[in-house]
Design a protein around this motif. Structure first.
Motif, PDB file in Angstrom:
ATOM      1  N   TYR A  52       0.847  -1.195   0.000  1.00  0.00           N
ATOM      2  CA  TYR A  52       0.000   0.000   0.000  1.00  0.00           C
ATOM      3  C   TYR A  52       0.883   1.247   0.000  1.00  0.00           C
ATOM      4  CZ  TYR A  52      -3.700   3.206   1.454  1.00  0.00           C
ATOM      5  OH  TYR A  52      -4.587   4.243   1.531  1.00  0.00           O
ATOM      6  N   PRO A  53       0.747   2.111  -1.018  1.00  0.00           N
ATOM      7  CA  PRO A  53       1.623   3.289  -1.114  1.00  0.00           C
ATOM      8  C   PRO A  53       1.184   4.427  -0.189  1.00  0.00           C
ATOM      9  CG  PRO A  53       0.128   3.229  -2.971  1.00  0.00           C
ATOM     10  CD  PRO A  53      -0.146   1.993  -2.161  1.00  0.00           C
ATOM     11  N   ILE A  54       2.140   5.148   0.343  1.00  0.00           N
ATOM     12  CA  ILE A  54       1.897   6.328   1.168  1.00  0.00           C
ATOM     13  C   ILE A  54       2.420   7.547   0.402  1.00  0.00           C
ATOM     14  CG2 ILE A  54       2.559   7.523   3.304  1.00  0.00           C
ATOM     15  CD1 ILE A  54       0.692   5.269   3.866  1.00  0.00           C
ATOM     16  N   VAL A  55       1.602   8.580   0.343  1.00  0.00           N
ATOM     17  CA  VAL A  55       1.989   9.820  -0.340  1.00  0.00           C
ATOM     18  C   VAL A  55       2.622  10.762   0.680  1.00  0.00           C
ATOM     19  CG1 VAL A  55       1.149  11.814  -1.635  1.00  0.00           C
ATOM     20  CG2 VAL A  55       0.155   9.560  -2.040  1.00  0.00           C
ATOM     21  N   LEU A  56       3.758  11.318   0.314  1.00  0.00           N
ATOM     22  CA  LEU A  56       4.456  12.290   1.155  1.00  0.00           C
ATOM     23  C   LEU A  56       4.373  13.648   0.482  1.00  0.00           C
ATOM     24  CD1 LEU A  56       6.494  13.032   3.471  1.00  0.00           C
ATOM     25  CD2 LEU A  56       8.279  12.523   1.809  1.00  0.00           C
ATOM     26  N   ASN A  57       3.902  14.638   1.237  1.00  0.00           N
ATOM     27  CA  ASN A  57       3.854  16.008   0.725  1.00  0.00           C
ATOM     28  C   ASN A  57       4.973  16.807   1.366  1.00  0.00           C
ATOM     29  OD1 ASN A  57       1.470  15.911  -0.973  1.00  0.00           O
ATOM     30  ND2 ASN A  57       0.385  15.506   0.924  1.00  0.00           N
ATOM     31  N   TYR A  58       5.822  17.348   0.528  1.00  0.00           N
ATOM     32  CA  TYR A  58       6.897  18.220   0.985  1.00  0.00           C
ATOM     33  C   TYR A  58       6.705  19.566   0.303  1.00  0.00           C
ATOM     34  CZ  TYR A  58      11.445  20.317   1.626  1.00  0.00           C
ATOM     35  OH  TYR A  58      12.453  21.194   1.949  1.00  0.00           O
ATOM     36  N   LEU A  61       5.554  19.817  -3.265  1.00  0.00           N
ATOM     37  CA  LEU A  61       5.939  18.595  -3.972  1.00  0.00           C
ATOM     38  C   LEU A  61       5.200  17.392  -3.387  1.00  0.00           C
ATOM     39  CD1 LEU A  61       7.860  17.127  -5.972  1.00  0.00           C
ATOM     40  CD2 LEU A  61       9.493  16.968  -4.065  1.00  0.00           C
ATOM     41  N   GLU A  62       4.575  16.623  -4.263  1.00  0.00           N
ATOM     42  CA  GLU A  62       3.918  15.383  -3.847  1.00  0.00           C
ATOM     43  C   GLU A  62       4.761  14.203  -4.304  1.00  0.00           C
ATOM     44  OE1 GLU A  62       0.040  13.336  -5.405  1.00  0.00           O
ATOM     45  OE2 GLU A  62      -0.518  14.886  -3.952  1.00  0.00           O
ATOM     46  N   ILE A  63       5.195  13.391  -3.339  1.00  0.00           N
ATOM     47  CA  ILE A  63       6.033  12.224  -3.636  1.00  0.00           C
ATOM     48  C   ILE A  63       5.186  10.980  -3.378  1.00  0.00           C
ATOM     49  CG2 ILE A  63       8.153  10.988  -3.063  1.00  0.00           C
ATOM     50  CD1 ILE A  63       9.187  13.719  -1.930  1.00  0.00           C
ATOM     51  N   ASN A  64       4.919  10.225  -4.416  1.00  0.00           N
ATOM     52  CA  ASN A  64       4.080   9.045  -4.253  1.00  0.00           C
ATOM     53  C   ASN A  64       4.779   7.756  -4.675  1.00  0.00           C
ATOM     54  OD1 ASN A  64       4.023   9.583  -6.950  1.00  0.00           O
ATOM     55  ND2 ASN A  64       1.839  10.003  -7.063  1.00  0.00           N
ATOM     56  N   ASP A  65       6.058   7.729  -4.456  1.00  0.00           N
ATOM     57  CA  ASP A  65       6.784   6.475  -4.668  1.00  0.00           C
ATOM     58  C   ASP A  65       7.857   6.342  -3.594  1.00  0.00           C
ATOM     59  OD1 ASP A  65       8.414   8.500  -5.589  1.00  0.00           O
ATOM     60  OD2 ASP A  65       9.146   7.410  -7.322  1.00  0.00           O
ATOM     61  N   GLY A  66       8.182   5.141  -3.281  1.00  0.00           N
ATOM     62  CA  GLY A  66       9.255   4.914  -2.325  1.00  0.00           C
ATOM     63  C   GLY A  66       8.804   4.618  -0.906  1.00  0.00           C
ATOM     64  N   ILE A  67       7.581   5.011  -0.528  1.00  0.00           N
ATOM     65  CA  ILE A  67       7.093   4.705   0.813  1.00  0.00           C
ATOM     66  C   ILE A  67       5.920   3.747   0.654  1.00  0.00           C
ATOM     67  CG2 ILE A  67       6.170   5.607   2.966  1.00  0.00           C
ATOM     68  CD1 ILE A  67       7.376   8.323   2.189  1.00  0.00           C
ATOM     69  N   CYS A  68       6.071   2.573   1.242  1.00  0.00           N
ATOM     70  CA  CYS A  68       5.092   1.528   1.011  1.00  0.00           C
ATOM     71  C   CYS A  68       4.859   0.719   2.289  1.00  0.00           C
ATOM     72  CB  CYS A  68       5.640   0.624  -0.086  1.00  0.00           C
ATOM     73  SG  CYS A  68       4.410  -0.274  -0.953  1.00  0.00           S
ATOM     74  N   ILE A  69       3.608   0.441   2.566  1.00  0.00           N
ATOM     75  CA  ILE A  69       3.233  -0.422   3.698  1.00  0.00           C
ATOM     76  C   ILE A  69       3.212  -1.857   3.182  1.00  0.00           C
ATOM     77  CG2 ILE A  69       1.322  -1.042   5.229  1.00  0.00           C
ATOM     78  CD1 ILE A  69       0.476   1.918   5.153  1.00  0.00           C
TER      79      ILE A  69
END
Length: 148
Positions: A52-58, A61-69
């Protein structure tokens, strides 16, 4: 108690993990345990999503790859699976960060590479989210009292 549903799910998840560990033992690749848990969840009619992907907002910038449950159970409990020598503080902090980013209350870090699985389970709660809900509940209680 704000974690009732999550606690029930965690109890079931741990039960499945123990059953898997008793059956196939420690030391295998994490993907094996992940597939076995997903199988158990499906057979128990528990909604679960693997990777399950987690979206990181910086900033903007929206980062929607690399963080996964590894597995998200019933859209409530985060399960991260490991098969290393021991659970590290880094893994615990990573799970806590994922809980906070995804606004989840409870996570389980399950290390199948132990003689007794109970020694390889770490329960991590997102206390900031729980405290926030408690504050809202107590505020709602005060509001209800004022209206009476």
């Amino acid at each position: 108690m704000p974690l009732t549903l999550e606690n029930e799910l965690a109890h079931r998840i741990i039960g499945f993990a123990i059953e898997i560990h008793k059956s196939i033992g420690p030391g295998l690749n994490t993907n094996v345990y992940k597939k076995c848990l997903a199988y158990e969840f499906k057979n128990a009619d528990l909604n679960s999503q693997e990777s399950y992907p987690i979206v990181l907002n910086y900033k903007t910038l929206e980062i929607n790859d690399g963080i996964c449950i590894d597995i998200l159970v019933a859209e409530k409990v985060v399960v991260m699976i490991d098969s290393s020598e021991n659970i590290t503080e880094y893994q615990v902090q990573k799970l806590l960060r994922i809980l906070r980013l995804g606004n989840f209350k409870l996570g389980l870090l399950v290390n199948f590479n132990t003689t007794l699985l109970k020694d390889g389970i770490r329960r991590v709660s997102n206390n900031k989210l729980i405290e926030k809900e408690l504050e809202l509940d107590s505020f709602n209680g005060i509001e209800d009292q004022v209206q009476i």
